[in-house]
Design a protein around this motif. Structure first.
Motif, PDB file in Angstrom:
ATOM      1  N   CYS A 100     -49.010  51.770 -46.765  1.00  0.00           N
ATOM      2  CA  CYS A 100     -49.357  53.180 -46.893  1.00  0.00           C
ATOM      3  C   CYS A 100     -48.329  53.856 -47.794  1.00  0.00           C
ATOM      4  O   CYS A 100     -47.130  53.784 -47.541  1.00  0.00           O
ATOM      5  CB  CYS A 100     -49.380  53.850 -45.520  1.00  0.00           C
ATOM      6  SG  CYS A 100     -49.733  55.610 -45.638  1.00  0.00           S
ATOM      7  N   CYS A 129     -54.971  54.393 -43.848  1.00  0.00           N
ATOM      8  CA  CYS A 129     -53.825  53.943 -43.076  1.00  0.00           C
ATOM      9  C   CYS A 129     -54.131  54.106 -41.576  1.00  0.00           C
ATOM     10  O   CYS A 129     -54.463  55.205 -41.141  1.00  0.00           O
ATOM     11  CB  CYS A 129     -52.596  54.767 -43.443  1.00  0.00           C
ATOM     12  SG  CYS A 129     -51.194  54.453 -42.359  1.00  0.00           S
ATOM     13  N   PHE A 146     -46.150  52.753 -43.702  1.00  0.00           N
ATOM     14  CA  PHE A 146     -46.605  51.741 -42.737  1.00  0.00           C
ATOM     15  C   PHE A 146     -47.049  50.479 -43.482  1.00  0.00           C
ATOM     16  O   PHE A 146     -47.798  50.552 -44.451  1.00  0.00           O
ATOM     17  CB  PHE A 146     -47.763  52.294 -41.898  1.00  0.00           C
ATOM     18  CG  PHE A 146     -48.309  51.320 -40.893  1.00  0.00           C
ATOM     19  CD1 PHE A 146     -47.515  50.846 -39.856  1.00  0.00           C
ATOM     20  CD2 PHE A 146     -49.622  50.865 -40.986  1.00  0.00           C
ATOM     21  CE1 PHE A 146     -48.018  49.949 -38.926  1.00  0.00           C
ATOM     22  CE2 PHE A 146     -50.134  49.966 -40.060  1.00  0.00           C
ATOM     23  CZ  PHE A 146     -49.325  49.505 -39.023  1.00  0.00           C
ATOM     24  N   CYS A 161     -46.822  57.134 -45.498  1.00  0.00           N
ATOM     25  CA  CYS A 161     -45.902  56.993 -44.355  1.00  0.00           C
ATOM     26  C   CYS A 161     -45.157  55.663 -44.372  1.00  0.00           C
ATOM     27  O   CYS A 161     -44.397  55.366 -43.449  1.00  0.00           O
ATOM     28  CB  CYS A 161     -46.651  57.178 -43.035  1.00  0.00           C
ATOM     29  SG  CYS A 161     -47.637  55.746 -42.528  1.00  0.00           S
ATOM     30  N   CYS A 217     -51.307  56.888 -40.090  1.00  0.00           N
ATOM     31  CA  CYS A 217     -51.297  58.328 -40.402  1.00  0.00           C
ATOM     32  C   CYS A 217     -52.631  58.825 -40.958  1.00  0.00           C
ATOM     33  O   CYS A 217     -52.814  60.027 -41.136  1.00  0.00           O
ATOM     34  CB  CYS A 217     -50.167  58.659 -41.372  1.00  0.00           C
ATOM     35  SG  CYS A 217     -50.534  58.218 -43.082  1.00  0.00           S
ATOM     36  N   SER A 231     -53.903  58.315 -43.943  1.00  0.00           N
ATOM     37  CA  SER A 231     -53.900  58.576 -45.381  1.00  0.00           C
ATOM     38  C   SER A 231     -54.845  57.620 -46.117  1.00  0.00           C
ATOM     39  O   SER A 231     -54.915  56.437 -45.786  1.00  0.00           O
ATOM     40  CB  SER A 231     -52.483  58.402 -45.929  1.00  0.00           C
ATOM     41  OG  SER A 231     -52.525  58.368 -47.341  1.00  0.00           O
TER      42      SER A 231
HETATM   43 ZN   LIG Z   1     -49.754  56.046 -43.345  1.00  0.00          ZN
END
Ligand SMILES: [Zn+2]
Length: 174
Positions: free
Chosen positions: A31, A13, A36, A34, A16, A18
């Motif tokens: 994501c 991501c 996104f 988060c 963040c 991830s």
């Molecule tokens: Zn994220």
């Protein structure tokens, strides 16, 4: 060759960091941590059609990859927040030192531009440009040469981008 499509290349991501960043639909990723939501959109680019008094068309020789040493029209990506008409004038100034008198939109065509093993899907927009002058030009920035060509002087296999090939053909056969 490694896949270059963003949905295949991007692993984390961008917001963040991830690794739970998964494909969600044909042209987006989401994501799971988060939320996104990242979309693969077309990037806007411009190409200039500049002729001399004999009606020959200006082509540049690329000085960067992809397509180093191949033929192109002057142009490039539009900066965020920049009007296309400004982008074409900026690129002509950066690549050739050309000053623009007038700019007129002609047509558009999509292209896939693979840069650093990552596909950028562009929308290339062609503009007919009347320059203040076609003398005193100099190849600069990301081009290494330029020349005015009649249609029968162009080896179309040396123009890698299909959108640019189409613009050049349209120029000679509007
Ligand atoms: Zn994220």
């Amino acid at each position: 060759m490694q896949p270059t499509h963003p949905l295949k290349v991007l692993k984390f991501c961008p917001k963040c960091g991830s690794p739970a960043f998964v494909v969600s639909g044909e042209r987006s990723m989401k994501c799971l941590d988060c939320s996104f939501h990242f979309f693969v959109n077309a990037a806007a680019a411009v190409a200039a059609l500049v002729a001399n008094q004999e009606g020959k068309l200006l082509l540049t020789t690329r000085g960067i990859e992809p397509g180093y040493g191949k033929l192109d029209l002057p142009g490039g990506f539009i900066d965020p927040g920049e009007p296309a008409e400004k982008a074409i004038a900026r690129e002509l100034h950066e690549e050739l030192g050309m000053k623009v008198q007038s700019v007129e939109y002609v047509c558009s065509a999509p292209n896939e531009y693979i840069f650093s093993a990552f596909s950028v899907f562009t929308l290339d927009m062609a503009f007919r440009v009347i320059p203040e002058s076609v003398t005193g030009l100099k190849a600069m920035d990301d081009i290494i040469d330029f020349k005015f060509y009649a249609e029968d002087e162009i080896d179309f296999s040396l123009i890698p981008a299909p959108s640019i090939r189409q613009f050049v053909k349209n120029f000679f056969h509007p």
